[in-house]
Scaffold this motif. Structure first.
Motif, PDB file in Angstrom:
ATOM      1  N   LEU B  22       0.834  -1.198   0.000  1.00 50.54           N
ATOM      2  CA  LEU B  22       0.000   0.000   0.000  1.00 50.54           C
ATOM      3  C   LEU B  22       0.868   1.247   0.000  1.00 50.54           C
ATOM      4  N   LEU B  26       0.608   3.896  -2.954  1.00 54.89           N
ATOM      5  CA  LEU B  26       0.158   5.260  -2.693  1.00 54.89           C
ATOM      6  C   LEU B  26       1.224   6.272  -3.071  1.00 54.89           C
ATOM      7  N   SER B  30       0.560   8.937  -5.903  1.00 52.65           N
ATOM      8  CA  SER B  30       0.581  10.356  -5.552  1.00 52.65           C
ATOM      9  C   SER B  30       1.551  11.114  -6.438  1.00 52.65           C
TER      10      SER B  30
ATOM     11  N   MET C  93      -0.763  -2.434  -5.823  1.00 53.58           N
ATOM     12  CA  MET C  93      -2.106  -1.929  -5.542  1.00 53.58           C
ATOM     13  C   MET C  93      -3.102  -3.064  -5.448  1.00 53.58           C
ATOM     14  N   VAL C  97      -5.311  -4.086  -2.166  1.00 57.17           N
ATOM     15  CA  VAL C  97      -6.765  -3.955  -2.246  1.00 57.17           C
ATOM     16  C   VAL C  97      -7.481  -5.294  -2.152  1.00 57.17           C
ATOM     17  N   LYS C 105     -10.871   2.001   1.208  1.00 54.35           N
ATOM     18  CA  LYS C 105     -10.503   1.131   0.101  1.00 54.35           C
ATOM     19  C   LYS C 105     -11.332   1.423  -1.135  1.00 54.35           C
ATOM     20  N   LEU C 108     -10.225   4.475  -2.872  1.00 52.84           N
ATOM     21  CA  LEU C 108      -8.966   4.251  -3.581  1.00 52.84           C
ATOM     22  C   LEU C 108      -9.213   3.570  -4.927  1.00 52.84           C
TER      23      LEU C 108
END
Lengths: 355, 283, 311
Positions: B22, B26, B30, C93, C97, C105, C108
């Protein structure tokens, strides 16, 4: 290795799966966690395995606190309800997996792994299927592979999550007996989760009856069946007839029947429910001193070891009675016949005591 | 002995790699997506409202909206009708090369937009294969019609691929029961089958529309790019950038983004409506 | 000619009693094929037709052109950087997830689709706003003599932006359908992080991953709008294949333009072929369907021989 769960509480959002559950499993015994869905039995099993983390409470293996140990470090064998076999690996590779992922220092050699896997496959009688893929196996075969896989790393504890739930009735019975024999041979500490009371009573050394996140009773199969501690246990294990009555002083009254009840209510009259198993009810053709009620035989099934009957009482209720073939023939019972029922034993639960 | 839970314990995950996966995902997302988009929003906030408004409502810009949104709408509408037919034919009938054609439906998805642009222009310009047939009554290339053609191409797979699964899951028994109750084929189609397809058709339309309004590469070759006549909004943004009019480009971009996000929301709602209808049949 | 002889066979779902008359069927197929011809087959044919208009020799000469070559090289370089990065991103990812529950979640998952909602020109614009001369970092980059805008780095960034959801979108539903049981079984057996991923998860997702990578590659190589904004359009230096096609076309060098375009078209066709192959791959179907098959109840006595597989 013994297992101890102390004061385990676990919630999932708003749902409380386990409330302050404490349980002890002795080394070498096979314990069944028995209960309906939602009773928390699978959650407890997963917490012991390390697949869930309790909100509070602790797990001890052989007296040592293992609550903070990660799954990989707990050395437990886990058999999943839907097998969770690695679908792209052969049966052989599935069973060998646990051995192959060990850290270098303690990993056995290729030959040792092969020997061990073959021995296990022979133990579960699947050595001829070593090169098949899970999709080519039947449900019962897959479950045995799952078992062999769990046993390969020589766990101290074997945890089984409704292992036979997804199988046919006949296959289930055979695997049940087979598991019992296996346990006697290997003698590893085992915890089995099931909702099938027949399974629990047949396979386990001790049965833990659970309901709504709490333990109702712990005992040997005979104890929980013949001496249930609560209404729930009695209801859940086997068929039961319910009668309404009163307890006054040291006497209990069910209909016209008056019984001695030594530990009864000390003051006033208490409405109670009495539980009787179908085989604890006797059939007479004439009323007697200990007759509980009268009824007509609405349905009769003599095709089996016992004769099962459904009686329609004068009040319009249905009760289930089981009697022997001899008695049935002796009394020449038939549908529509008027009979009288006498209980050998009525169980009443006041609070959590049985009488 | 009651052991209260410890702080660290609660956050522990059973399967490994949560933090790593994660965290990396992220961070990457980003850096590549969120921060640059954020820069756009921040930049646009720096403009005064008056300046913003005059930029996004200039006549040339308004003309480009009419073209971009209008042609996208028409293209998506064409796709709903003909794409629906294509989906029906692919699911229901067997004919030679069906599987090949089925695979080719995704071509607009996989083909670079520039290649599509020059190919379409070549075909529809006045001495192209089709263009010469239509000349001089109908001109396609370098007119809004050309833009519509390009945007139809772009949106083609969206309607077909959205409707196909719904058609495939359609229970034959529904049609049989309609027939047994006396409905003829047309009635069955209009009263029984079409209502099942509405959510998918609407979703496909919205997807094709959303894709088409921002389309650039396949349009600029065939459009002709005449100001006030055949200029699409993305081209205007490009032109403003070339002139270093960052503010103007940003303003237009914000308008387009706002439209896209509204559409995204709409699509989300439509997809939920569609899946609710589908799951009603014991999925 | 009687309509009965226009035999367009029906598929299993439409029974005889409820089928359309043959005339209708014939018409519908005709309309569909005509529509697709107009919008799909013709453009495809046009690419190759125009590329070979002056013969095979001219075709290969156009491809041997040095500017065309540097465009090809630049495109390959961009894809070579973008695709592996987006693949790692997609896998990370999808892992986070599909195998875990956490707050936010669903937000996202929706956010991942953002690049699809953004017009390609805007995808380029945002990087200009960051790294262009008047951008946030513009002056700083100028000072330190770092070229991002109008050079290869910007091309890579813009391409990464446009294609980053592709692998993730392919893997997330696949991994969600596969569930977490096999991974749980692996960790109970003692497998650590990377072991679990490489030995258990990766083999199960390999076809989905492969297709995602192929698609990502095709889109990365074919990106036009975003790259057009951030590239300097310097022939031989900062032109990708698509930009080069544009230049050649605007110079009326149709054979050249379509020759390069044909390479990209070929790549698109390969991608479509890969999609069909992966779609029919028993492994991939089994990946998704055996997730449900685990619920099945195949009745067979323990001593029976091996049953035929469902693969």
């Amino acid at each position: 290795m013994s297992i101890e769960a102390r004061n385990i509480t676990k919630t999932f959002g708003a749902f409380t799966a386990l409330r302050d559950v404490t349980l002890e499993v002795r080394t070498g015994e096979l314990v069944a966690l028995l209960g309906p869905s939602g009773s928390g039995k699978t959650t407890l099993l997963r917490i012991i395995a390390g697949l869930e983390i309790p909100d509070c409470g602790s797990i001890l293996f052989h007296g040592e606190d293992a609550t903070d140990r990660r799954v990989q470090e707990r050395r437990v064998g886990f058999v999943f309800q839907h097998y969770a076999l690695f679908r792209h690996m052969t049966v052989f590779d599935n069973v060998a997996f646990g051995l192959r992922v060990m850290p270098r220092r303690i990993r056995p050699t290729r030959d040792e792994i092969r020997a061990r896997v073959q021995k296990l496959l022979a133990l579960v009688q699947l050595d001829f299927l070593a090169n098949r893929y899970p999709s080519q196996l039947s449900g019962g075969q897959r479950q045995r592979v799952a078992l062999a896989r769990a046993l390969a790393v020589e766990p101290k504890v074997l945890l089984l999550d409704e292992p036979f739930g997804a199988l046919d009735a006949k296959v289930r019975q055979e695997l049940r007996r087979w598991l019992r024999r296996l346990h006697e041979e290997i003698n590893v500490t085992g915890v089995l989760v099931t909702h099938d009371q027949e399974e629990a009573l047949e396979v386990a050394d001790r049965v833990v009856v659970m309901n709504a996140g709490r333990i109702e009773q712990v005992g040997t199969p005979e104890e929980v069946f013949h001496h249930p501690a609560t209404e729930f246990v009695m209801h859940f294990l086997g068929h039961v007839n319910v009668f309404h009555g009163r307890v006054e002083g040291d006497k209990a009254f069910f209909g016209a029947l008056e019984l001695e009840y030594p530990n009864g209510a000390s003051t006033g009259s208490l409405a109670v429910r009495g539980f009787v198993r179908p085989h604890d009810l006797e059939i007479d053709l004439q009323p007697g001193e200990t007759t509980l009620l009268e009824g007509t035989i609405a349905h009769l099934n003599a095709a089996g070891p016992q004769v099962k009957m459904e009686l329609l009482t004068v009040m319009g209720e249905i009760i289930h009675v089981e009697t022997t073939q001899e008695r049935y023939r002796a009394l020449n019972l038939a549908r529509g016949q008027r009979v009288f029922v006498r209980p050998r034993e009525i169980k009443v639960f006041l609070g959590n005591r049985s009488g | 002995m009651d052991r209260p839970s410890r702080r660290g314990r609660r956050k522990r995950r059973i399967l490994p790699g949560f933090g790593l996966s994660l965290g990396f995902a992220l961070l990457y997302f980003s850096l590549i997506v969120l921060i640059p988009l954020g820069a756009l929003i921040v930049r646009s906030a720096g403009m005064s409202l008056g300046q913003f408004w005059s930029t996004v409502t200039a006549p040339r810009v308004l003309a480009s909206y009419r073209l971009s949104f209008g042609a996208a709408f028409v293209g998506a509408a064409i796709n709903v009708v003909f794409g629906g037919v294509v989906a029906w034919v692919l699911v229901r009938y067997r004919f030679p090369l069906r599987k090949l054609i089925d695979a080719l439906v995704d071509l607009p998805f996989a083909l670079p937009t520039a290649v599509a642009g020059i190919a379409l222009t070549t075909i529809y310009c006045t001495n192209g294969w089709i263009g010469r047939l239509l000349d001089p009554h109908v001109r396609v290339a370098f007119t809004p019609l050309g833009v519509i053609v390009a945007l139809t191409f772009i949106g083609l797979p969206f309607v077909v691929r959205t409707v196909q699964p719904v058609l495939e899951d359609l229970d034959a028994e529904i049609e049989e029961s309609a027939a047994s109750l006396g409905a003829n084929r047309r009635q069955t189609f209009v009263r029984v089958i079409l209502p099942e397809l509405w959510p998918a058709l609407a979703t496909g339309f919205a997807l094709a529309f959303a894709r088409a309004i921002g389309e650039y590469g396949s349009v600029i070759f065939i459009a002709g790019n005449m100001p006030m006549k055949t200029e699409i909004t993305p081209l205007l943004i490009w032109i403003k950038l070339e002139q270093f009019d960052y503010a103007g480009a940003t303003a237009l971009a914000v308008v387009m983004l706002a439209a896209s996000f509204v559409l995204l929301l709409l699509i989300n709602l439509l997809q939920r409506w569609a899946s609710r209808r589908q799951h009603a049949y014991g999925d | 000619m009687s309509t009965a002889s226009l035999n367009i066979p029906l598929r299993r779902s439409a029974q005889r009693s409820t089928a359309e008359p043959a005339l209708i069927r014939w018409t519908l197929v005709g309309v569909a094929v005509l529509f697709l011809a107009l919008f799909l087959f013709l453009p495809l044919a046009a690419v190759f037709g125009q590329a070979f208009e002056r013969g095979v020799g001219a075709y290969f000469a156009a491809l041997r052109d040095p500017d065309a070559w540097s465009a090809i090289r630049l495109t390959l370089l961009t894809a070579g950087i973008v695709v592996p990065l987006n693949m790692v991103f997609g896998v990370a990812m999808a892992w986070a997830v599909a195998k875990f529950e956490f707050r936010g979640k669903s937000v996202l998952i929706t956010l991942i689709d953002l690049p699809f909602a953004v017009s390609p020109v805007i995808s380029g614009l945002i990087y200009v706003l960051l790294f262009g001369l008047q951008g946030w970092f513009g002056p700083w980059l100028l000072e330190h003599n770092i070229r991002i805008m109008y050079a290869v780095p910007a091309i890579v960034l813009a391409t990464a932006f446009v294609t980053c959801p592709l692998v993730a979108r392919e893997l997330i539903p696949l991994m969600q359908a596969q569930g977490t049981e096999e991974e749980e079984a692996a960790v109970v057996l003692g497998a650590r992080g990377w072991q679990t991923f490489f030995r258990v998860t990766l083999p199960n997702i390999k076809w989905g991953l492969l297709y995602g990578v192929i698609l990502c590659n095709a889109r990365a190589m074919g990106e036009f709008g975003a790259v057009s904004v951030v590239s300097g359009h310097i022939r031989g230096l900062t032109n990708t294949m698509t930009l080069h096609v544009e230049i050649l076309y605007n110079e009326y060098n149709f054979v050249g333009a379509f020759a390069v375009a044909s390479l990209l078209t070929f790549l698109a066709l390969v991608t479509l072929g890969a999609k069909s192959l992966v779609g029919w791959k028993p492994g991939r179907r089994a990946d998704k369907s055996s997730a449900e098959a685990a619920q099945d109840n195949p009745p067979a006595p323990p001593e029976a021989g091996v049953r035929a597989g469902t693969a």
